[in-house]
Design a protein around this motif. Structure first.
Motif, mmCIF file in Angstrom:
data_model
loop_
_atom_site.group_PDB
_atom_site.id
_atom_site.type_symbol
_atom_site.label_atom_id
_atom_site.label_comp_id
_atom_site.label_asym_id
_atom_site.label_seq_id
_atom_site.Cartn_x
_atom_site.Cartn_y
_atom_site.Cartn_z
ATOM 1 N N UNK A 182 0.832 -1.205 0.000
ATOM 2 C CA UNK A 182 0.000 0.000 0.000
ATOM 3 C C UNK A 182 0.869 1.259 0.000
ATOM 4 N N UNK A 183 1.923 1.238 0.808
ATOM 5 C CA UNK A 183 2.835 2.378 0.853
ATOM 6 C C UNK A 183 3.524 2.609 -0.474
ATOM 7 N N UNK A 184 3.929 1.533 -1.147
ATOM 8 C CA UNK A 184 4.597 1.651 -2.448
ATOM 9 C C UNK A 184 3.642 2.245 -3.485
ATOM 10 N N UNK A 185 2.383 1.767 -3.504
ATOM 11 C CA UNK A 185 1.386 2.299 -4.441
ATOM 12 C C UNK A 185 1.126 3.773 -4.170
ATOM 13 N N UNK A 186 0.985 4.145 -2.886
ATOM 14 C CA UNK A 186 0.738 5.544 -2.524
ATOM 15 C C UNK A 186 1.903 6.437 -2.952
ATOM 16 N N UNK A 187 3.135 5.943 -2.754
ATOM 17 C CA UNK A 187 4.306 6.711 -3.161
ATOM 18 C C UNK A 187 4.335 6.888 -4.672
ATOM 19 N N UNK A 188 3.990 5.835 -5.402
ATOM 20 C CA UNK A 188 3.960 5.919 -6.864
ATOM 21 C C UNK A 188 2.965 6.991 -7.317
ATOM 22 N N UNK A 189 1.755 6.967 -6.757
ATOM 23 C CA UNK A 189 0.731 7.937 -7.148
ATOM 24 C C UNK A 189 1.157 9.362 -6.808
ATOM 25 N N UNK A 190 1.809 9.523 -5.664
ATOM 26 C CA UNK A 190 2.296 10.851 -5.265
ATOM 27 C C UNK A 190 3.341 11.357 -6.259
ATOM 28 N N UNK A 191 4.240 10.478 -6.678
ATOM 29 C CA UNK A 191 5.296 10.904 -7.597
ATOM 30 C C UNK A 191 4.740 11.202 -8.992
ATOM 31 N N UNK A 192 3.706 10.469 -9.402
ATOM 32 C CA UNK A 192 3.036 10.790 -10.670
ATOM 33 C C UNK A 192 2.413 12.180 -10.593
ATOM 34 N N UNK A 193 1.747 12.461 -9.477
ATOM 35 C CA UNK A 193 1.042 13.741 -9.313
ATOM 36 C C UNK A 193 2.003 14.926 -9.232
#
Length: 207
Positions: A182-193
């Motif tokens: 979950x943390x990895x997915x959240x970090x990915x979405x943050x970096x995309x944004x």
């Protein structure tokens, strides 16, 4: 999945453990947190040899790591940099960040590989940057083997010690694994944004 894993281990023994651990490194949803405790439990009942399942489990996992290292080496730094130029938003990394990350990996890659082998999901993909950075094969194998042996042995010994309660290992580790993913997915979405903002900052610094 539980019945499928059990069936393979019962059918082909320690070799099946190695095969499952190889698949786990290629296809992360198959969890080592279930494979190795189950193999340890089988060893406790006398159906398997504990040291043999640890050996084969580790060899299968290392083989999977080598596959990802080869993929990273084939991609290479230049091709990855071109991908970052064209598709940086979805890769979540700018070309400058890629250069800095590669430099960091060149300096600290051994520790990253060793620790990465102990973290769910990261364990599968940590070999890719090692391949991209052209980490010497001997060094890569040394750190990968140490981390892999530690992880597989801990899980197998836990299953061996708990015996019929080996599923407690999976029950404890599964929430940890879920939190990491979950943390990895959240970090990915943050970096995309935030990609364009980071790119503008780099352009301002270079200008």
């Amino acid at each position: 999945m539980f019945d499928w894993i059990t069936g393979i281990i019962d059918a082909i023994g320690a070799f099946g453990v190695g095969l499952l651990m190889f698949i786990e490194n290629v296809f992360p949803p198959i969890p080592s947190e279930l494979i190795m405790p189950l193999a340890g439990f089988n060893a406790a009942t006398g159906a398997q040899n504990l040291w043999l399942v640890i050996l084969f489990g580790s060899l299968g996992s290392i083989a999977g790591a080598l596959l990802w290292y080869w993929i990273g080496a084939k991609i290479g730094m230049e091709r990855l940099r071109r991908l970052a130029d064209r598709h940086g938003r979805w890769l979540t990394i700018t070309p400058d960040e890629l250069d800095r990350a590669n430099g960091w990996f060149q300096r600290h890659g051994g520790a990253a590989v060793f620790l990465g082998r102990l973290i769910p999901t990261v364990r599968t993909f940590i070999s890719v940057p090692a391949g991209v950075a052209k980490m010497p094969m001997g060094r890569f194998l040394a750190y990968t083997t140490l981390g892999t042996l530690l992880w597989t042995a801990l899980l197998a010994f836990a299953g061996y010690a708990l015996q019929s309660q080996y599923d407690l290992v999976a029950q404890w580790l599964n929430p940890v694994s879920t939190a990491v993913v979950t943390g990895i997915v959240a970090l990915y979405l943050y970096r995309v944004a935030t990609y364009k903002r980071r790119l503008r900052k780099e352009d301002a610094r270079s200008g």
